[in-house]
Each structure stands twice: as structure tokens, then as C-alpha cells.
Design a protein around this motif. Sequence first.
Motif, PDB file in Angstrom:
ATOM      1  N   MET A 111       0.851  -1.174   0.000  1.00 37.12           N
ATOM      2  CA  MET A 111       0.000   0.000   0.000  1.00 37.12           C
ATOM      3  C   MET A 111       0.895   1.234   0.000  1.00 37.12           C
ATOM      4  O   MET A 111       1.915   1.279   0.673  1.00 37.12           O
ATOM      5  N   GLN A 112       0.488   2.223  -0.745  1.00 38.35           N
ATOM      6  CA  GLN A 112       1.249   3.459  -0.806  1.00 38.35           C
ATOM      7  C   GLN A 112       1.042   4.278   0.454  1.00 38.35           C
ATOM      8  O   GLN A 112       0.016   4.176   1.124  1.00 38.35           O
ATOM      9  N   LEU A 113       2.025   5.099   0.748  1.00 39.52           N
ATOM     10  CA  LEU A 113       1.987   5.909   1.955  1.00 39.52           C
ATOM     11  C   LEU A 113       0.818   6.888   1.953  1.00 39.52           C
ATOM     12  O   LEU A 113       0.105   7.026   2.953  1.00 39.52           O
ATOM     13  N   SER A 114       0.571   7.548   0.842  1.00 42.08           N
ATOM     14  CA  SER A 114      -0.502   8.552   0.797  1.00 42.08           C
ATOM     15  C   SER A 114      -1.875   7.908   0.960  1.00 42.08           C
ATOM     16  O   SER A 114      -2.759   8.489   1.595  1.00 42.08           O
ATOM     17  N   VAL A 115      -2.058   6.722   0.411  1.00 42.78           N
ATOM     18  CA  VAL A 115      -3.337   6.021   0.566  1.00 42.78           C
ATOM     19  C   VAL A 115      -3.548   5.631   2.022  1.00 42.78           C
ATOM     20  O   VAL A 115      -4.641   5.801   2.578  1.00 42.78           O
ATOM     21  N   ALA A 116      -2.504   5.128   2.668  1.00 40.11           N
ATOM     22  CA  ALA A 116      -2.610   4.735   4.076  1.00 40.11           C
ATOM     23  C   ALA A 116      -2.914   5.937   4.962  1.00 40.11           C
ATOM     24  O   ALA A 116      -3.726   5.835   5.892  1.00 40.11           O
ATOM     25  N   VAL A 117      -2.297   7.071   4.678  1.00 36.42           N
ATOM     26  CA  VAL A 117      -2.545   8.277   5.469  1.00 36.42           C
ATOM     27  C   VAL A 117      -3.998   8.720   5.335  1.00 36.42           C
ATOM     28  O   VAL A 117      -4.653   9.049   6.329  1.00 36.42           O
ATOM     29  N   TRP A 118      -4.526   8.722   4.114  1.00 31.74           N
ATOM     30  CA  TRP A 118      -5.908   9.150   3.920  1.00 31.74           C
ATOM     31  C   TRP A 118      -6.897   8.166   4.542  1.00 31.74           C
ATOM     32  O   TRP A 118      -7.935   8.579   5.065  1.00 31.74           O
ATOM     33  N   ILE A 119      -6.578   6.890   4.507  1.00 36.91           N
ATOM     34  CA  ILE A 119      -7.452   5.901   5.156  1.00 36.91           C
ATOM     35  C   ILE A 119      -7.490   6.144   6.658  1.00 36.91           C
ATOM     36  O   ILE A 119      -8.566   6.131   7.280  1.00 36.91           O
ATOM     37  N   VAL A 120      -6.344   6.411   7.260  1.00 39.98           N
ATOM     38  CA  VAL A 120      -6.292   6.669   8.708  1.00 39.98           C
ATOM     39  C   VAL A 120      -7.047   7.949   9.054  1.00 39.98           C
ATOM     40  O   VAL A 120      -7.781   7.998  10.040  1.00 39.98           O
ATOM     41  N   ILE A 121      -6.910   8.989   8.248  1.00 45.33           N
ATOM     42  CA  ILE A 121      -7.603  10.251   8.529  1.00 45.33           C
ATOM     43  C   ILE A 121      -9.117  10.081   8.425  1.00 45.33           C
ATOM     44  O   ILE A 121      -9.867  10.551   9.287  1.00 45.33           O
TER      45      ILE A 121
END
Length: 101
Positions: free
Chosen positions: A1-11
Motif C-alpha cells: 500500500m502506498q503511503l498517501s493512501v494509508a494516510v488518507w485511510i487513517v484520517i
Amino acid sequence: MQLSVAVWIVIVLALFGANLPFLNQRLFAVIPLRNAGSKKSFWLRLLELLVCYFLLGGLAYLFEVSIGNVFPQGWEFFAISACLFIVFAFPGFVYQYLRRQ
């Protein structure tokens, strides 16, 4: 998983999880309370908010492990993330206690 996708999922999950205790009268939006007409107490909502915070923190840790290095976090990180989670809960709090009649 890409970092930006993981960040948006967490937010997005943080916004949802922070408002979940205030937007319904069930425990964790699944378990009904004993008295059908009763409302959740404020302390029960805070406990539910705390559990959601730790569940989301565990999920974010799993994302961090899957992406790469796990960075050590001090107490400052947890204090800031808890405050941010409380800020995310503000719309649900306003809806439940200030705007809803």
C-alpha cells in the motif's frame, strides 16, 4: 500500500471513529443498550471514544509496519494525536449536545 493512501485511510477512519460515539445511542454502533428509550451517558461516550482511539492507533501501527520502518514514538506524539482525535470528535459533540433538541 502506498503511503498517501494509508494516510488518507487513517484520517477518514479517525473522523468516522471520533464521531461514532456521538451519532448513535448504541454501544460501538452495534450493541443496543438495555433500556430501549435510554440515552448513552457522557462517560460511556468518552469510554467509547477512548477505545476507538486505541483501535485506530493499532490500525495505523499496522499500516506503518506494512509500509516500512516503524519509528519510535514518545509521549508527545500520543498527546498530540489524542488532542487531534478529540478535535475530530467536535462535530459529533456539537450535534449531540448543542444542536440536537
